[in-house]
Design a protein around this motif. Structure first.
Motif, mmCIF file in Angstrom:
data_model
loop_
_atom_site.group_PDB
_atom_site.id
_atom_site.type_symbol
_atom_site.label_atom_id
_atom_site.label_comp_id
_atom_site.label_asym_id
_atom_site.label_seq_id
_atom_site.Cartn_x
_atom_site.Cartn_y
_atom_site.Cartn_z
ATOM 1 N N ASN A 300 0.806 -1.218 0.000
ATOM 2 C CA ASN A 300 0.000 0.000 0.000
ATOM 3 C C ASN A 300 0.843 1.274 0.000
ATOM 4 N N MET A 301 2.160 1.125 -0.033
ATOM 5 C CA MET A 301 3.046 2.285 -0.062
ATOM 6 C C MET A 301 3.649 2.437 -1.456
ATOM 7 N N SER A 302 3.185 3.396 -2.208
ATOM 8 C CA SER A 302 3.780 3.643 -3.521
ATOM 9 C C SER A 302 5.125 4.330 -3.339
ATOM 10 N N PRO A 303 6.181 3.825 -3.967
ATOM 11 C CA PRO A 303 7.520 4.424 -3.805
ATOM 12 C C PRO A 303 7.537 5.880 -4.267
ATOM 13 N N GLN A 304 7.970 6.767 -3.405
ATOM 14 C CA GLN A 304 8.010 8.185 -3.739
ATOM 15 C C GLN A 304 8.875 8.936 -2.743
ATOM 16 N N LYS A 305 9.318 10.091 -3.158
ATOM 17 C CA LYS A 305 10.064 10.970 -2.272
ATOM 18 C C LYS A 305 9.095 11.656 -1.315
ATOM 19 N N ILE A 306 9.503 11.743 -0.038
ATOM 20 C CA ILE A 306 8.646 12.318 0.998
ATOM 21 C C ILE A 306 9.129 13.724 1.338
ATOM 22 N N TYR A 307 8.190 14.673 1.359
ATOM 23 C CA TYR A 307 8.552 16.066 1.603
ATOM 24 C C TYR A 307 7.919 16.650 2.864
ATOM 25 N N SER A 308 6.874 16.025 3.382
ATOM 26 C CA SER A 308 6.232 16.561 4.580
ATOM 27 C C SER A 308 5.510 15.451 5.322
ATOM 28 N N VAL A 309 5.269 15.662 6.617
ATOM 29 C CA VAL A 309 4.536 14.687 7.430
ATOM 30 C C VAL A 309 3.731 15.446 8.472
ATOM 31 N N LEU A 310 2.504 14.956 8.717
ATOM 32 C CA LEU A 310 1.578 15.638 9.616
ATOM 33 C C LEU A 310 0.775 14.597 10.388
ATOM 34 N N ASN A 311 0.513 14.862 11.657
ATOM 35 C CA ASN A 311 -0.326 13.995 12.484
ATOM 36 C C ASN A 311 -1.764 14.520 12.433
ATOM 37 N N VAL A 312 -2.664 13.709 11.879
ATOM 38 C CA VAL A 312 -4.062 14.103 11.725
ATOM 39 C C VAL A 312 -4.952 13.023 12.337
ATOM 40 N N ASN A 313 -5.635 13.344 13.432
ATOM 41 C CA ASN A 313 -6.571 12.411 14.070
ATOM 42 C C ASN A 313 -5.927 11.051 14.333
ATOM 43 N N ASN A 314 -4.742 11.102 14.930
ATOM 44 C CA ASN A 314 -4.004 9.888 15.305
ATOM 45 C C ASN A 314 -3.552 9.059 14.101
ATOM 46 N N GLU A 315 -3.525 9.660 12.932
ATOM 47 C CA GLU A 315 -2.923 9.042 11.759
ATOM 48 C C GLU A 315 -1.801 9.956 11.261
ATOM 49 N N PHE A 316 -0.825 9.351 10.590
ATOM 50 C CA PHE A 316 0.306 10.117 10.075
ATOM 51 C C PHE A 316 0.173 10.232 8.562
ATOM 52 N N TRP A 317 0.121 11.474 8.085
ATOM 53 C CA TRP A 317 -0.042 11.768 6.672
ATOM 54 C C TRP A 317 1.302 12.237 6.117
ATOM 55 N N PHE A 318 1.768 11.537 5.075
ATOM 56 C CA PHE A 318 3.058 11.832 4.465
ATOM 57 C C PHE A 318 2.829 12.384 3.061
ATOM 58 N N GLY A 319 3.257 13.627 2.836
ATOM 59 C CA GLY A 319 3.154 14.227 1.512
ATOM 60 C C GLY A 319 4.366 13.882 0.680
ATOM 61 N N GLY A 320 4.131 13.330 -0.502
ATOM 62 C CA GLY A 320 5.233 12.883 -1.339
ATOM 63 C C GLY A 320 5.136 13.364 -2.767
ATOM 64 N N SER A 321 6.049 12.896 -3.595
ATOM 65 C CA SER A 321 6.127 13.318 -4.989
ATOM 66 C C SER A 321 5.028 12.712 -5.851
ATOM 67 N N MET A 322 4.320 11.697 -5.323
ATOM 68 C CA MET A 322 3.248 11.062 -6.085
ATOM 69 C C MET A 322 1.908 11.113 -5.362
ATOM 70 N N GLY A 323 1.825 11.881 -4.286
ATOM 71 C CA GLY A 323 0.571 11.972 -3.565
ATOM 72 C C GLY A 323 0.767 11.899 -2.067
ATOM 73 N N ILE A 324 -0.225 11.334 -1.373
ATOM 74 C CA ILE A 324 -0.211 11.278 0.087
ATOM 75 C C ILE A 324 -0.292 9.833 0.550
ATOM 76 N N LEU A 325 0.572 9.464 1.493
ATOM 77 C CA LEU A 325 0.523 8.169 2.163
ATOM 78 C C LEU A 325 -0.003 8.380 3.575
ATOM 79 N N VAL A 326 -0.901 7.502 4.024
ATOM 80 C CA VAL A 326 -1.494 7.624 5.356
ATOM 81 C C VAL A 326 -1.220 6.347 6.140
#
Length: 335
Positions: A300-326
């Motif tokens: 479920n993790m598409s390979p991509q470069k990660i540029y940001s990370v945020l904690n949202v409602n006890n989940e971790f959202w990672f902003g990357g070069s191909m979208g968002i991983l949660v």
């Protein structure tokens, strides 16, 4: 880009990373572990046992340390503590002098303190610019280096060159465990130890929990009977002779080129932008525990470069070069 932190002021707040920030010369204004470097390790290249620590030389990440009596990993020794390089070829602890010797790609380092106060000996002063230190050993009177087809004899306190010869003129040299490029066969009875967490060993071949072939680079048997295996991807396998089991120890970052960092309640989430993308690391700085979420083993993790990370409602959202991983930490699930 390595992750560098000032332990007492920066780690509790955020963390800091920088290009080539630290130099090998130790700054006397700081204690040895005021500054630490967290990076990837590469293969385990050497193992040696000290009074309180097992020392592991690594291909890229300095010297890792496992505290024998606390049964846990401790802060590693890197250029932040004054080593001349993080590329370790061999490590050796001399029980007679209490000196820790570390062979790097730039020469030989040694310290009576074993944490700071390192003395550097250049390659050209002990064997030439092309010197590669395959193994370090010691006797009651001398220090020995094995390099290519020669043996180098040094003073075991000062590191001053005594002689270079084709074969040692002393017997009973206590050698450190060194890197092996050939298949390592475990002796009885540890070849029948149970492998924890899904690892498999069979007649010299090693498979990780995700079905990937790995190989043992270093084998060491400690004075207390435990077995230590260094693996080519930086994993350490500890063999407990009481329980007759091997369990893995992970240390270091998945992605060296750090581009995203978040401090959570339990530790740090660290993403990077290496090419190709490697993965996301969780680091518990209190326990020195690392967990790697690698792209190539998480469907479920598409390979991509990660540029940001945020904690949202006890989940971790990672902003990357191909979208968002949660990532849902409670369910251990990526989407």
């Amino acid at each position: 880009m390595e992750l560098v932190s000032y332990r007492y002021h920066i780690i509790p707040i955020l963390g800091i990373f920088s290009f080539n920030l630290l130099f090998s010369q130790y700054d006397p204004r700081f204690n040895p572990f005021d500054w630490i470097t967290i990076t990837e390790t590469g293969a385990i290249t050497s193992i040696s046992e000290g009074y309180s620590y097992i020392y592991f030389g690594t291909e890229k990440g300095g010297v890792l340390r496992y505290h024998i009596y606390a049964n846990e990993m401790d802060i590693s020794l890197t250029m932040a503590q004054g080593l001349s390089s993080n590329v370790i070829q061999s490590v050796h602890f001399d029980f007679d002098t209490g000196i820790l010797w570390i062979g790097t790609d730039t020469g030989l380092n040694y310290s009576h303190m074993r944490e700071g106060g390192w003395t550097h000996i250049r390659k050209r002063d002990i064997g030439g610019r092309n010197l590669k230190i395959h193994q370090i050993g010691s006797t009651k009177n001398n220090l020995w280096l094995r390099s290519n087809n020669q043996y180098i004899k040094l003073d075991h306190v000062s590191g001053i060159l005594i002689s270079i010869m084709s074969f040692p003129d002393e017997e009973n040299i206590n050698w450190s465990a060194s890197f092996s490029s050939e298949r390592v066969m475990l002796p009885e009875p540890c070849d029948n130890y149970f492998m924890m967490d899904g690892w498999i060993y069979n007649n010299g071949y090693l498979i990780d929990p995700h079905g990937r072939d790995k190989f043992i680079t270093v084998f060491y048997s400690s004075r207390y009977g435990d077995i230590w295996l260094g693996i080519n991807d930086g994993v350490i396998l500890k063999g407990d002779f009481h329980m007759e089991t091997f369990y893995p120890i992970h240390f270091g970052l998945s992605d060296l080129n750090v581009s995203a960092l978040l401090k959570s309640q339990d530790g740090f989430w660290i993403g990077g932008k290496s090419t190709p993308p490697q993965g996301i690391t969780f680091y518990d700085h209190r326990q020195h525990y690392f967990k790697s979420h690698e792209f190539d083993i998480n469907i479920n993790m598409s390979p991509q470069k990660i540029y940001s990370v945020l904690n949202v409602n006890n989940e971790f959202w990672f902003g990357g070069s191909m979208g968002i991983l949660v990532y849902n930490e409670k369910k251990d699930f990526w989407r």
